[in-house]
Design a protein around this motif. Structure first.
Motif, PDB file in Angstrom:
ATOM      1  N   LYS A   1      47.192  32.709  39.798  1.00 25.42           N
ATOM      2  CA  LYS A   1      45.757  32.662  40.066  1.00 25.42           C
ATOM      3  C   LYS A   1      45.439  31.486  40.977  1.00 25.42           C
ATOM      4  O   LYS A   1      44.647  31.605  41.904  1.00 25.42           O
ATOM      5  CB  LYS A   1      44.967  32.535  38.764  1.00 25.42           C
TER       6      LYS A   1
ATOM      7  N   SER B   1      46.525  32.384  44.432  1.00 24.95           N
ATOM      8  CA  SER B   1      45.650  33.302  45.157  1.00 24.95           C
ATOM      9  C   SER B   1      44.302  32.657  45.459  1.00 24.95           C
ATOM     10  O   SER B   1      43.645  33.005  46.425  1.00 24.95           O
ATOM     11  CB  SER B   1      45.480  34.628  44.425  1.00 24.95           C
ATOM     12  N   ALA B   2      43.901  31.698  44.616  1.00 24.37           N
ATOM     13  CA  ALA B   2      42.657  30.980  44.916  1.00 24.37           C
ATOM     14  C   ALA B   2      42.816  30.173  46.206  1.00 24.37           C
ATOM     15  O   ALA B   2      41.925  30.155  47.051  1.00 24.37           O
ATOM     16  CB  ALA B   2      42.288  30.054  43.753  1.00 24.37           C
TER      17      ALA B   2
ATOM     18  N   SER C   1      45.449  43.413  42.496  1.00 28.49           N
ATOM     19  CA  SER C   1      45.888  42.017  42.677  1.00 28.49           C
ATOM     20  C   SER C   1      45.573  41.510  44.070  1.00 28.49           C
ATOM     21  O   SER C   1      45.199  40.357  44.260  1.00 28.49           O
ATOM     22  CB  SER C   1      47.405  41.899  42.456  1.00 28.49           C
TER      23      SER C   1
ATOM     24  N   ASP D   1      46.600  40.358  39.016  1.00 29.74           N
ATOM     25  CA  ASP D   1      46.232  38.963  39.241  1.00 29.74           C
ATOM     26  C   ASP D   1      44.984  38.899  40.099  1.00 29.74           C
ATOM     27  O   ASP D   1      44.882  38.081  41.011  1.00 29.74           O
ATOM     28  CB  ASP D   1      47.395  38.226  39.904  1.00 29.74           C
TER      29      ASP D   1
ATOM     30  N   ASP E   1      41.628  38.028  41.550  1.00 32.07           N
ATOM     31  CA  ASP E   1      40.873  36.793  41.540  1.00 32.07           C
ATOM     32  C   ASP E   1      39.719  36.877  42.542  1.00 32.07           C
ATOM     33  O   ASP E   1      39.246  35.876  43.057  1.00 32.07           O
ATOM     34  CB  ASP E   1      41.809  35.626  41.908  1.00 32.07           C
TER      35      ASP E   1
END
Ligand SMILES: [Zn+2]
Length: 342
Positions: free
Chosen positions: A9, A12-13, A78, A102, A104
């Motif tokens: 996470k 990906s942030a 994701s 995942d 986000d």
């Protein structure tokens, strides 16, 4: 597991942050968007145009009520920057899918802000709920109330319907073109938030699309207005057209409930056949996503005609009669009107 997900996470942030930076503003890369089913997918493509790469989870002629997500779906979610869902508990499988991915990004409920139709039929059942007597104010549901209630308790106890759960509202809100404007507004706002550099395009596409939606709404009102008052009740496989009925003054009956998850019980079918005979209901319609045998059996027993195929919750393929949302709404209206006039 938690650590791994947290790391992913975080990763990906960081990715999202870097995409939102100056690079994104100049980039012509379309943003990855996931829509849960074909109608939403079409709307997102109309609003997003070349700026979005849309993945639709439940495709044309697919039944979102009973969908089983795949590993590819989890991967698509994701990678998505925006996830557009119908809401009103239409996608019962969604939370598990999102948990397994995942994701986000920005999750948007397309029905946000609409006026939903409260679930009120006796044909479905929540344990311990007593919603039988207090919700007659809608008018168009009276038939089902009268016909249904004396049998409900024993029937549901015996059938053991506790395997299907759905919300307190009818999820098929896209069957109202008025609601579609809210869908489109929510989608346009979400895309503009995710990709501000192209917001002007999204709002321009939105305006053109809404003009088409409103023109079709006027067209359908005209088509339905020409139908005689005593030819406005029809039967479909499952209870998916309450919004359409509310907008255009038609009454829809169905042997099956709001979701295709539950089978129609023998009592439901017998009751419907009785009502069709009493009220001279002359047309039944099959659905693109449902087995047509039950409806054909009901038509045989009552002498009703099968008026054609309606599209309650999924588009057709590109060569079918409902490749887009607007085609679908027009096809449903003209199919209904044709059968009810003849
Ligand atoms: Zn449905």
């Amino acid at each position: 597991m938690t650590n791994r997900r947290t790391l992913l996470k975080a990763a990906s942030a960081v990715l999202a942050l870097s995409l939102a930076g100056p690079l994104a503003a100049q980039s012509t890369e379309p943003i990855p968007v996931v829509a849960t089913f074909s109608i939403l997918g079409d709307m997102v493509e109309r609003i997003g145009g070349e700026h979005v790469a849309v993945t639709t989870l439940v495709g044309p002629n697919g039944d979102a009520h009973v969908y089983q997500p795949t590993p590819a779906d989890a991967r698509a979610v994701s990678e998505a920057q925006v996830l557009i869902v119908n809401g009103l508990e239409f996608e019962g499988w969604l939370d598990r899918l999102v948990d397994a991915s995942d994701f986000d990004g920005l999750r948007v409920v397309a029905t946000e802000g609409i006026e939903p139709i409260a679930f009120e039929e006796g044909e479905d059942h929540h344990e311990g709920d007593d919603h039988a007597e207090h919700d007659h104010d809608d008018g168009h549901k009276d038939h089902a109330e009268e016909a249904g209630h004396d049998h409900d308790d024993e029937e549901h106890a015996e059938a053991g319907h506790d395997d299907h759960h759905h919300g307190a509202f009818d999820p098929h809100a896209w069957q109202s073109l008025g609601n579609a404007v809210a869908y489109v507004d929510n989608i346009a706002a979400a895309l503009a938030q995710a990709d501000p550099a192209n917001a002007a395009d999204f709002y321009q596409n939105r305006a053109a699309y809404v003009a088409e939606i409103e023109a079709l709404d006027a067209e359908i009102r005209e088509i339905v207005a020409s139908l005689p008052a005593d030819r406005r009740t029809v039967v479909t496989s499952h209870d998916a057209f309450q919004y359409f009925g509310r907008d255009y003054g038609l009454t829809f009956l169905a042997p099956q409930g709001l979701s295709t998850e539950s089978e129609a019980s023998a009592q439901d079918v017998a009751r419907l056949i009785e009502q069709m005979r009493e009220e001279n209901i002359s047309a039944v319609f099959v659905e693109n996503v449902a087995d047509s045998r039950l409806l054909e059996q009901i038509a045989n027993e009552t002498g009703a005609t099968v008026g054609g195929t309606l599209y309650p919750g999924a588009l057709s393929g590109p060569d079918g009669p409902a490749p887009t949302y607007l085609d679908m709404m027009r096809h449903n209206a003209t199919t209904l009107a044709h059968a009810l006039r003849t």
